[in-house]
Design a protein around this motif. Sequence first.
Motif, PDB file in Angstrom:
ATOM      1  N   ALA A 116      10.543  12.265  16.707  1.00 20.72           N
ATOM      2  CA  ALA A 116      11.100  11.511  15.594  1.00 20.72           C
ATOM      3  C   ALA A 116      10.030  10.623  14.984  1.00 20.72           C
ATOM      4  CB  ALA A 116      12.277  10.672  16.076  1.00 20.72           C
ATOM      5  N   MET A 117      10.217  10.334  13.705  1.00 21.56           N
ATOM      6  CA  MET A 117       9.250   9.528  12.963  1.00 21.56           C
ATOM      7  C   MET A 117       9.963   8.414  12.212  1.00 21.56           C
ATOM      8  SD  MET A 117       6.305  10.991  13.519  1.00 21.56           S
ATOM      9  CE  MET A 117       5.294  10.263  12.222  1.00 21.56           C
ATOM     10  N   GLY A 118       9.220   7.403  11.864  1.00 17.42           N
ATOM     11  CA  GLY A 118       9.840   6.303  11.145  1.00 17.42           C
ATOM     12  C   GLY A 118       8.864   5.598  10.224  1.00 17.42           C
ATOM     13  N   TRP A 119       9.443   4.772   9.359  1.00 16.83           N
ATOM     14  CA  TRP A 119       8.677   3.897   8.482  1.00 16.83           C
ATOM     15  C   TRP A 119       9.153   2.462   8.687  1.00 16.83           C
ATOM     16  CZ3 TRP A 119       4.623   5.395   5.474  1.00 16.83           C
ATOM     17  CH2 TRP A 119       4.470   6.758   5.190  1.00 16.83           C
ATOM     18  N   PHE A 120       8.193   1.575   8.759  1.00 18.67           N
ATOM     19  CA  PHE A 120       8.455   0.150   8.829  1.00 18.67           C
ATOM     20  C   PHE A 120       7.632  -0.525   7.745  1.00 18.67           C
ATOM     21  CE2 PHE A 120      10.685  -0.364  12.935  1.00 18.67           C
ATOM     22  CZ  PHE A 120      10.552   0.918  13.436  1.00 18.67           C
ATOM     23  N   ARG A 121       7.931  -1.767   7.459  1.00 14.04           N
ATOM     24  CA  ARG A 121       7.131  -2.511   6.490  1.00 14.04           C
ATOM     25  C   ARG A 121       7.015  -3.969   6.926  1.00 14.04           C
ATOM     26  NH1 ARG A 121      11.289  -2.470   1.271  1.00 14.04           N
ATOM     27  NH2 ARG A 121      12.784  -4.007   2.081  1.00 14.04           N
ATOM     28  N   VAL A 172       3.182  -4.040   3.286  1.00 17.78           N
ATOM     29  CA  VAL A 172       2.397  -2.963   3.876  1.00 17.78           C
ATOM     30  C   VAL A 172       3.375  -2.057   4.611  1.00 17.78           C
ATOM     31  CG1 VAL A 172       0.589  -2.324   5.501  1.00 17.78           C
ATOM     32  CG2 VAL A 172       0.358  -4.409   4.113  1.00 17.78           C
ATOM     33  N   TYR A 173       3.312  -0.778   4.319  1.00 15.88           N
ATOM     34  CA  TYR A 173       4.213   0.190   4.913  1.00 15.88           C
ATOM     35  C   TYR A 173       3.495   0.966   6.013  1.00 15.88           C
ATOM     36  CZ  TYR A 173       7.794  -0.668   1.424  1.00 15.88           C
ATOM     37  OH  TYR A 173       8.768  -1.263   0.661  1.00 15.88           O
ATOM     38  N   TYR A 174       4.140   1.014   7.174  1.00 16.17           N
ATOM     39  CA  TYR A 174       3.557   1.658   8.339  1.00 16.17           C
ATOM     40  C   TYR A 174       4.388   2.864   8.765  1.00 16.17           C
ATOM     41  CZ  TYR A 174       0.989  -2.725   8.836  1.00 16.17           C
ATOM     42  OH  TYR A 174       0.186  -3.809   8.624  1.00 16.17           O
ATOM     43  N   CYS A 175       3.702   3.920   9.069  1.00 14.46           N
ATOM     44  CA  CYS A 175       4.313   5.104   9.660  1.00 14.46           C
ATOM     45  C   CYS A 175       4.250   4.964  11.179  1.00 14.46           C
ATOM     46  CB  CYS A 175       3.519   6.321   9.198  1.00 14.46           C
ATOM     47  SG  CYS A 175       3.947   7.873   9.984  1.00 14.46           S
ATOM     48  N   GLN A 181      -2.620  10.481  15.970  1.00 12.71           N
ATOM     49  CA  GLN A 181      -3.207   9.769  14.834  1.00 12.71           C
ATOM     50  C   GLN A 181      -2.266   9.903  13.654  1.00 12.71           C
ATOM     51  OE1 GLN A 181      -7.220  11.281  14.279  1.00 12.71           O
ATOM     52  NE2 GLN A 181      -8.016   9.552  15.449  1.00 12.71           N
ATOM     53  N   LEU A 182      -2.004   8.779  13.005  1.00 12.75           N
ATOM     54  CA  LEU A 182      -1.112   8.743  11.850  1.00 12.75           C
ATOM     55  C   LEU A 182      -1.869   8.114  10.685  1.00 12.75           C
ATOM     56  CD1 LEU A 182       2.058   7.377  13.686  1.00 12.75           C
ATOM     57  CD2 LEU A 182       1.562   9.755  13.108  1.00 12.75           C
ATOM     58  N   VAL A 183      -1.870   8.808   9.555  1.00 13.06           N
ATOM     59  CA  VAL A 183      -2.588   8.331   8.386  1.00 13.06           C
ATOM     60  C   VAL A 183      -1.656   8.311   7.190  1.00 13.06           C
ATOM     61  CG1 VAL A 183      -4.545   8.691   6.858  1.00 13.06           C
ATOM     62  CG2 VAL A 183      -4.754   9.267   9.288  1.00 13.06           C
ATOM     63  N   GLU A 184      -1.385   7.112   6.699  1.00 15.36           N
ATOM     64  CA  GLU A 184      -0.502   6.941   5.553  1.00 15.36           C
ATOM     65  C   GLU A 184      -1.292   7.029   4.249  1.00 15.36           C
ATOM     66  OE1 GLU A 184       0.987   3.799   8.648  1.00 15.36           O
ATOM     67  OE2 GLU A 184      -0.933   4.546   7.883  1.00 15.36           O
ATOM     68  N   SER A 185      -0.598   7.433   3.208  1.00 15.97           N
ATOM     69  CA  SER A 185      -1.185   7.462   1.871  1.00 15.97           C
ATOM     70  C   SER A 185      -0.069   7.351   0.848  1.00 15.97           C
ATOM     71  CB  SER A 185      -1.978   8.755   1.660  1.00 15.97           C
ATOM     72  OG  SER A 185      -1.133   9.881   1.781  1.00 15.97           O
ATOM     73  N   GLY A 186      -0.442   7.078  -0.398  1.00 14.98           N
ATOM     74  CA  GLY A 186       0.526   7.056  -1.475  1.00 14.98           C
ATOM     75  C   GLY A 186       0.921   5.686  -1.970  1.00 14.98           C
ATOM     76  N   GLY A 187       0.431   4.642  -1.318  1.00 13.53           N
ATOM     77  CA  GLY A 187       0.770   3.304  -1.779  1.00 13.53           C
ATOM     78  C   GLY A 187       0.079   2.971  -3.096  1.00 13.53           C
ATOM     79  N   GLY A 188       0.469   1.842  -3.675  1.00 10.26           N
ATOM     80  CA  GLY A 188      -0.144   1.440  -4.917  1.00 10.26           C
ATOM     81  C   GLY A 188       0.607   0.321  -5.587  1.00 10.26           C
ATOM     82  N   LEU A 189       0.218   0.047  -6.825  1.00 11.48           N
ATOM     83  CA  LEU A 189       0.840  -0.999  -7.633  1.00 11.48           C
ATOM     84  C   LEU A 189       1.731  -0.343  -8.675  1.00 11.48           C
ATOM     85  CD1 LEU A 189       1.105  -3.927  -8.697  1.00 11.48           C
ATOM     86  CD2 LEU A 189      -0.991  -3.503 -10.026  1.00 11.48           C
ATOM     87  N   GLY A 208       0.461   3.974  12.337  1.00 10.34           N
ATOM     88  CA  GLY A 208      -0.640   4.160  11.408  1.00 10.34           C
ATOM     89  C   GLY A 208      -1.238   2.828  11.003  1.00 10.34           C
ATOM     90  N   GLN A 209      -2.225   2.899  10.135  1.00 11.28           N
ATOM     91  CA  GLN A 209      -2.937   1.690   9.720  1.00 11.28           C
ATOM     92  C   GLN A 209      -2.243   0.981   8.564  1.00 11.28           C
ATOM     93  OE1 GLN A 209      -3.673   4.672   8.643  1.00 11.28           O
ATOM     94  NE2 GLN A 209      -3.934   4.386   6.440  1.00 11.28           N
ATOM     95  N   GLY A 210      -1.306   1.652   7.929  1.00  9.88           N
ATOM     96  CA  GLY A 210      -0.538   1.045   6.855  1.00  9.88           C
ATOM     97  C   GLY A 210      -1.086   1.340   5.476  1.00  9.88           C
ATOM     98  N   THR A 211      -0.188   1.289   4.504  1.00 11.77           N
ATOM     99  CA  THR A 211      -0.566   1.449   3.099  1.00 11.77           C
ATOM    100  C   THR A 211       0.177   0.394   2.280  1.00 11.77           C
ATOM    101  OG1 THR A 211      -0.752   3.034   1.273  1.00 11.77           O
ATOM    102  CG2 THR A 211       1.232   3.180   2.619  1.00 11.77           C
ATOM    103  N   GLN A 212      -0.544  -0.230   1.378  1.00 12.56           N
ATOM    104  CA  GLN A 212       0.021  -1.338   0.611  1.00 12.56           C
ATOM    105  C   GLN A 212       0.864  -0.825  -0.555  1.00 12.56           C
ATOM    106  OE1 GLN A 212      -0.360  -4.884   1.005  1.00 12.56           O
ATOM    107  NE2 GLN A 212       1.231  -4.906  -0.567  1.00 12.56           N
ATOM    108  N   VAL A 213       2.044  -1.386  -0.674  1.00 13.89           N
ATOM    109  CA  VAL A 213       2.905  -1.138  -1.826  1.00 13.89           C
ATOM    110  C   VAL A 213       3.168  -2.480  -2.493  1.00 13.89           C
ATOM    111  CG1 VAL A 213       5.181  -0.404  -2.600  1.00 13.89           C
ATOM    112  CG2 VAL A 213       3.985   0.904  -0.840  1.00 13.89           C
TER     113      VAL A 213
END
Length: 127
Positions: free
Chosen positions: A33-38, A93-96, A3-11, A118-123
């Motif tokens: 290994a881990m990564g970020w996509f958008r 939307v940024y995904y882990c 389970q991957l849970v992203e946080s920290g996004g915002g305007l 993960g479910q993604g977090t909006q930036v």
Amino acid sequence: QVQLVESGGGLVQAGDSLRLSCASSGRTFSSYAMGWFRQAPGKEREFVAAISWNGGSTSYGDSVKGRFTISRDNAKNTVFLQMNSLKPEDTAVYYCASYRDSNWFRVVVRSLDFGSWGQGTQVTVSS
């Protein structure tokens, strides 16, 4: 199951910074290994950054090199994405994501190497 849970996004405004976090659970975090996509509206998913299981190697997409930094804290089962000098084109939307296989990392990143998302977090970056 991972389970991957992203946080920290915002305007934020152009030029600002944000730090995204992704908390992992369900397996031995330090072995993968881990990564970020958008993904921006109407666009394909884009590779942002990746880091090896021990943090010794990293890889970045061309559009974020020199501005974004990926890191991990294996004691806290968390991977981070520090984003500096943000631009409106970073809006997405940024995904882990976590690698499928343990103790493996390739610098030329392929999304097929990642098996959990993960479910993604909006930036959103305003101009």
